[in-house]
Scaffold this motif. Structure first.
Motif, PDB file in Angstrom:
ATOM      1  N   TYR A  31       0.714  -1.000   0.045  1.00 19.93           N
ATOM      2  CA  TYR A  31       0.117  -0.010   0.038  1.00 19.93           C
ATOM      3  C   TYR A  31       0.769   1.253   0.052  1.00 19.93           C
ATOM      4  O   TYR A  31       0.672   2.209  -0.828  1.00 19.93           O
ATOM      5  N   ARG A  32       1.851   1.282   0.786  1.00 18.84           N
ATOM      6  CA  ARG A  32       2.839   2.308   1.059  1.00 18.84           C
ATOM      7  C   ARG A  32       3.680   2.715  -0.433  1.00 18.84           C
ATOM      8  O   ARG A  32       3.635   3.723  -0.738  1.00 18.84           O
ATOM      9  N   LYS A  33       4.116   1.581  -0.723  1.00 20.90           N
ATOM     10  CA  LYS A  33       4.936   1.959  -2.085  1.00 20.90           C
ATOM     11  C   LYS A  33       4.187   2.035  -3.147  1.00 20.90           C
ATOM     12  O   LYS A  33       4.561   2.988  -4.141  1.00 20.90           O
ATOM     13  N   ASN A  34       2.887   1.444  -3.487  1.00 20.94           N
ATOM     14  CA  ASN A  34       1.922   1.982  -4.418  1.00 20.94           C
ATOM     15  C   ASN A  34       1.491   3.428  -4.353  1.00 20.94           C
ATOM     16  O   ASN A  34       1.395   4.276  -5.270  1.00 20.94           O
ATOM     17  N   LEU A  35       1.363   4.008  -3.148  1.00 19.11           N
ATOM     18  CA  LEU A  35       0.726   5.531  -3.128  1.00 19.11           C
ATOM     19  C   LEU A  35       2.122   6.113  -3.192  1.00 19.11           C
ATOM     20  O   LEU A  35       1.883   7.372  -3.743  1.00 19.11           O
ATOM     21  N   MET A  36       3.266   5.805  -2.857  1.00 23.42           N
ATOM     22  CA  MET A  36       4.346   6.687  -2.972  1.00 23.42           C
ATOM     23  C   MET A  36       4.883   6.807  -4.559  1.00 23.42           C
ATOM     24  O   MET A  36       5.550   7.613  -4.833  1.00 23.42           O
ATOM     25  N   SER A  37       4.320   6.031  -5.518  1.00 22.71           N
ATOM     26  CA  SER A  37       4.734   6.174  -6.658  1.00 22.71           C
ATOM     27  C   SER A  37       3.751   7.085  -7.441  1.00 22.71           C
ATOM     28  O   SER A  37       4.434   7.508  -8.527  1.00 22.71           O
ATOM     29  N   LEU A  38       2.908   7.614  -6.942  1.00 20.09           N
ATOM     30  CA  LEU A  38       2.095   8.862  -7.394  1.00 20.09           C
ATOM     31  C   LEU A  38       3.318  10.106  -7.723  1.00 20.09           C
ATOM     32  O   LEU A  38       4.029  10.315  -6.951  1.00 20.09           O
ATOM     33  N   ASN A  39       2.775  10.655  -8.476  1.00 15.31           N
ATOM     34  CA  ASN A  39       3.585  11.940  -9.200  1.00 15.31           C
ATOM     35  C   ASN A  39       3.048  13.374  -8.390  1.00 15.31           C
ATOM     36  O   ASN A  39       3.897  13.918  -7.971  1.00 15.31           O
ATOM     37  N   ARG A  40       1.826  13.385  -8.056  1.00 15.19           N
ATOM     38  CA  ARG A  40       1.142  14.219  -7.506  1.00 15.19           C
ATOM     39  C   ARG A  40      -0.044  13.540  -6.876  1.00 15.19           C
ATOM     40  O   ARG A  40      -0.942  12.817  -7.656  1.00 15.19           O
ATOM     41  N   PHE A  41      -0.306  14.201  -5.601  1.00 15.36           N
ATOM     42  CA  PHE A  41      -1.582  13.551  -4.853  1.00 15.36           C
ATOM     43  C   PHE A  41      -2.368  15.003  -4.445  1.00 15.36           C
ATOM     44  O   PHE A  41      -1.784  15.574  -3.282  1.00 15.36           O
TER      45      PHE A  41
END
Length: 323
Positions: free
Chosen positions: A214-224
């Motif tokens: 979950y952490r890894k996937n969310l950190m892959s965002l360019n902008r949130f």
């Protein structure tokens, strides 16, 4: 500037006419846009049709996919009140992966209205294929709700869901069938929440076991980017849009930066913030009362074509800023 009511959706014909992602000039790529609507909405109404048209006119060549959980509007609306959110997100993972345009795009952008925002975040954390480049949420309940919204007179579907939520929010039935119950979170009742919550406690990594994916996937965002409506009385507390904690008795707000979810970085939000990829925005008015001006500016800043190296780099590693 007129408002666009977001309890409405894209007509099915607009999906068929949307264009695939393409190179809009010799050095740019337009990513597709996925939209997940909110509670009480359905894909056959008119309000989001206007949103889709605005997205296409702001960034020509945008292919827009509106998430739907049934084949007709009535079924899609019912699914916003009644259903298992875990199963719904799995269904959407399959839906997006099966779309020939989305699955072959280098990445997609995502726009979530109200509960659709935390559900899109759930999609990112749990599957993220195709991967999301930029995520924007409006009035979403990222830290849950402590009260259920009031229903319109004569809206029996909404009233039925509200009655189930009030009478047995932690029952297996409510946590597997009543959608708002699955993101209900009362800070004074954390023991039952952590034990019985079907969706939110898991997706926020609040239990003892932390899902590193979950952490890894969310950190892959360019902008949130998270938008909160300044006069929101539908989402209680409105500060949930920013992952904030609110004391229901005193009204004291504990912002995200002061909470363990940030300090211990359960979801990667601190990393995103430190890299300048986490945006906290406010917009005037009540819940989901959006102007064309606000939406157009959002589309320009977060969903514009990728330029130069952006179009060939990994979406999660590129910082795309407004000009």
């Amino acid at each position: 500037m007129r408002s666009i009511p977001i309890l409405a959706s894209l007509a099915a014909s607009a999906l068929a006419s949307a264009l695939p992602p393409k190179v809009t000039d010799t050095d740019s790529t337009q990513l597709p846009l996925v939209i997940w609507h909110g509670l009480g909405d359905d894909f056959e109404r008119e309000g989001l049709k206007e949103v889709v048209e605005l997205a296409e006119s702001t960034n020509p060549g945008t292919y827009v996919h509106l998430i739907r959980l049934a084949e007709d509007g009535n079924g899609d609306r019912q699914a916003t009140f009644l259903g298992n959110v875990t199963e719904q997100i799995a269904y959407v993972c399959d839906q997006l992966a099966a779309d020939p345009i989305l699955r072959t795009a280098p990445a997609i952008n995502a726009l979530g209205f109200s509960q659709g925002g935390q559900f899109l975040r759930g999609y990112i954390e749990r599957c993220n294929a195709p991967p999301v480049h930029n995520l924007v949420t409006f009035g979403s309940q990222h830290n849950g709700i402590s009260e259920f919204q009031s229903c319109s007179l004569g809206d029996w579907l909404c009233s039925g869901a509200e009655a189930l939520l009030r009478s047995g929010r932690w029952t297996n039935f409510a946590q597997s069938r009543v959608v708002p119950a699955q993101y209900f979170r009362d800070p004074t009742d954390m023991e039952q929440y952590l034990e019985y919550s079907n969706f939110l406690a898991d997706i926020n990594n609040e239990r003892e076991f932390k899902n590193e994916d979950y952490r890894k996937n969310l950190m892959s965002l360019n902008r949130f980017a998270m938008f909160m409506f300044e006069e929101d009385t539908t989402v209680v507390p409105k500060e949930s849009s920013f992952f904030a904690e609110v004391n229901g008795t005193t009204g004291e707000v504990t912002p995200l930066h002061e909470r363990p979810i940030y300090k211990e970085d359960w979801l990667g939000l601190r990393v995103l913030d430190e890299e300048g990829k986490l945006d906290f925005r406010t917009t005037p008015g009540q819940h989901m009362r959006l102007t064309e001006k606000v939406l157009k500016k959002t589309f320009e800043e977060y969903f514009a074509p990728l330029k130069g190296e952006q179009s060939t780099s990994s979406p999660g590693l590129v910082v795309q800023r407004a000009h």
